[in-house]
Design an enzyme around this catalytic site. Structure first.
Site, PDB file in Angstrom:
ATOM      1  N   HIS A   1      32.601  36.252  31.664  1.00 43.53           N
ATOM      2  CA  HIS A   1      31.853  37.166  30.796  1.00 43.53           C
ATOM      3  C   HIS A   1      31.475  36.526  29.458  1.00 43.53           C
ATOM      4  CE1 HIS A   1      32.301  40.451  33.512  1.00 43.53           C
ATOM      5  NE2 HIS A   1      33.603  40.597  33.331  1.00 43.53           N
TER       6      HIS A   1
ATOM      7  N   HIS B   1      33.307  42.334  38.929  1.00 42.44           N
ATOM      8  CA  HIS B   1      32.349  42.508  37.834  1.00 42.44           C
ATOM      9  C   HIS B   1      31.363  41.343  37.817  1.00 42.44           C
ATOM     10  CE1 HIS B   1      36.144  44.505  36.358  1.00 42.44           C
ATOM     11  NE2 HIS B   1      35.287  45.513  36.387  1.00 42.44           N
TER      12      HIS B   1
ATOM     13  N   ASP C   1      39.937  41.391  41.420  1.00 44.81           N
ATOM     14  CA  ASP C   1      39.909  42.799  41.037  1.00 44.81           C
ATOM     15  C   ASP C   1      39.050  43.644  41.972  1.00 44.81           C
ATOM     16  OD1 ASP C   1      37.757  41.358  40.108  1.00 44.81           O
ATOM     17  OD2 ASP C   1      37.919  42.008  38.035  1.00 44.81           O
TER      18      ASP C   1
ATOM     19  N   ASP D   1      34.165  37.990  41.752  1.00 46.43           N
ATOM     20  CA  ASP D   1      34.841  38.992  40.932  1.00 46.43           C
ATOM     21  C   ASP D   1      34.151  40.339  41.129  1.00 46.43           C
ATOM     22  OD1 ASP D   1      36.739  38.932  38.212  1.00 46.43           O
ATOM     23  OD2 ASP D   1      35.215  40.499  38.150  1.00 46.43           O
TER      24      ASP D   1
END
Length: 294
Positions: free
Chosen positions: A73, A112, A197, A110
């Site tokens: 990120h 995200h 995740d 991931d």
């Protein structure tokens, strides 16, 4: 860091959020450095082994950076979403500039979207960034029509999966999207943002990946690297917020790298899974294949 030393902990980013303590800068350097060192290791699989010679290695090593903080990120201008430095992005540039590996293929699974890595290479034709993530999850980026810009148009692929997607969806994505993209791109090294995740037990999203999903991903990506780029492949730990599912899934990834059998059946409970949104998954895969001419 001076401020963090005085206050103990500071808030450094409003999106995530992201915090720092007095040791965060050092720890972030170590995390990024771990990735760089592993790139060295998989390229030079033995001391004084050249890049060309490493293509002939029968069982080339796979690297896995067990690091915190994560990185995908972190945007070029600074920290974001628990991430300080873009660990994978740094390793990609290092592989190019130090080892002369021109074409870098990045897989981000991931839950995200890896917006930082996406942004770093959005106009770069020599780095292919492919992200699978849950549609609508943080940070809200990674739409299917985000495909790169300028010279990099076509070397960014975003595949947002509907909530409830699981092992069946990921198998289809790997076979129908990841493999043909990698084969067409012909990478010199594969780097992986390995977020755990997406596990069904993880509290931050609602995919249905299992320990077995991650074993299969690790095994398949290792084989893909062996087929396309002499086995040169480095994984980087990203998200994962249920410590049990994170630990079991990472350990099972290691078993896949070592050619050992999966122990997923000891940890996964099929009774908690529900029907995947197969129609929606097929639709988004078909749209991505159309956009990228797969």
């Amino acid at each position: 860091m001076d401020q963090a030393s005085q206050e103990g902990i500071i808030f450094i980013d409003g999106s995530g959020p992201t915090y720092a303590t007095s040791t965060t800068f050092h720890e972030s350097l170590v995390a990024a450095g771990a990735g760089i060192t592993l790139v060295d290791s998989v390229v030079m699989s033995r001391p004084s082994t050249s890049v060309a010679a490493s293509k002939n290695c029968l069982d080339p090593p796979v690297g896995f950076a067990l690091i915190r903080p994560p990185g995908h990120h972190a945007i070029p201008k600074g920290p974001m979403g628990f991430c300080v430095f873009g660990n994978v992005a740094i390793a990609a540039r290092y592989a190019q500039r130090v080892h002369g590996l021109k074409r870098v293929f990045i897989i981000d699974f991931d839950v995200h979207h890896g917006n930082g890595t996406n942004d770093a290479f959005y106009d770069d034709p020599d780095i292919f960034f492919l992200s699978t993530h849950q549609d609508g999850s943080y940070p809200g980026t990674g739409k299917v029509d985000e495909v790169g810009h300028g010279d990099g148009e076509g070397t960014t692929l975003n595949l947002p999966l509907p909530g409830g997607s699981g092992d069946i969806a990921m198998t289809a994505v790997f076979d129908e999207v990841i493999v043909p993209c990698a084969q067409s791109f012909k990478p010199d090294i594969i780097l992986v943002s390995a977020g755990y995740d997406g596990h069904v037990l993880d509290p931050l999203a609602s995919l249905q990946f299992t320990t077995g999903t991650y074993y299969t991903l690790a095994s398949n990506i290792k084989q893909l690297a062996k087929d396309l780029c002499g086995g040169r492949c480095v994984f980087f730990l990203e998200g994962g917020y249920n410590l049990d599912s994170l630990s079991n899934s990472v350990a099972d990834s290691f078993r896949a790298f070592l050619g050992e059998r999966s122990l997923a059946s000891e940890f996964d409970n099929p009774a908690i899974l529900y029907d995947e949104p197969s129609t929606k998954v097929k639709q988004v895969i078909q749209r991505v294949k159309h956009i990228h001419s797969l």
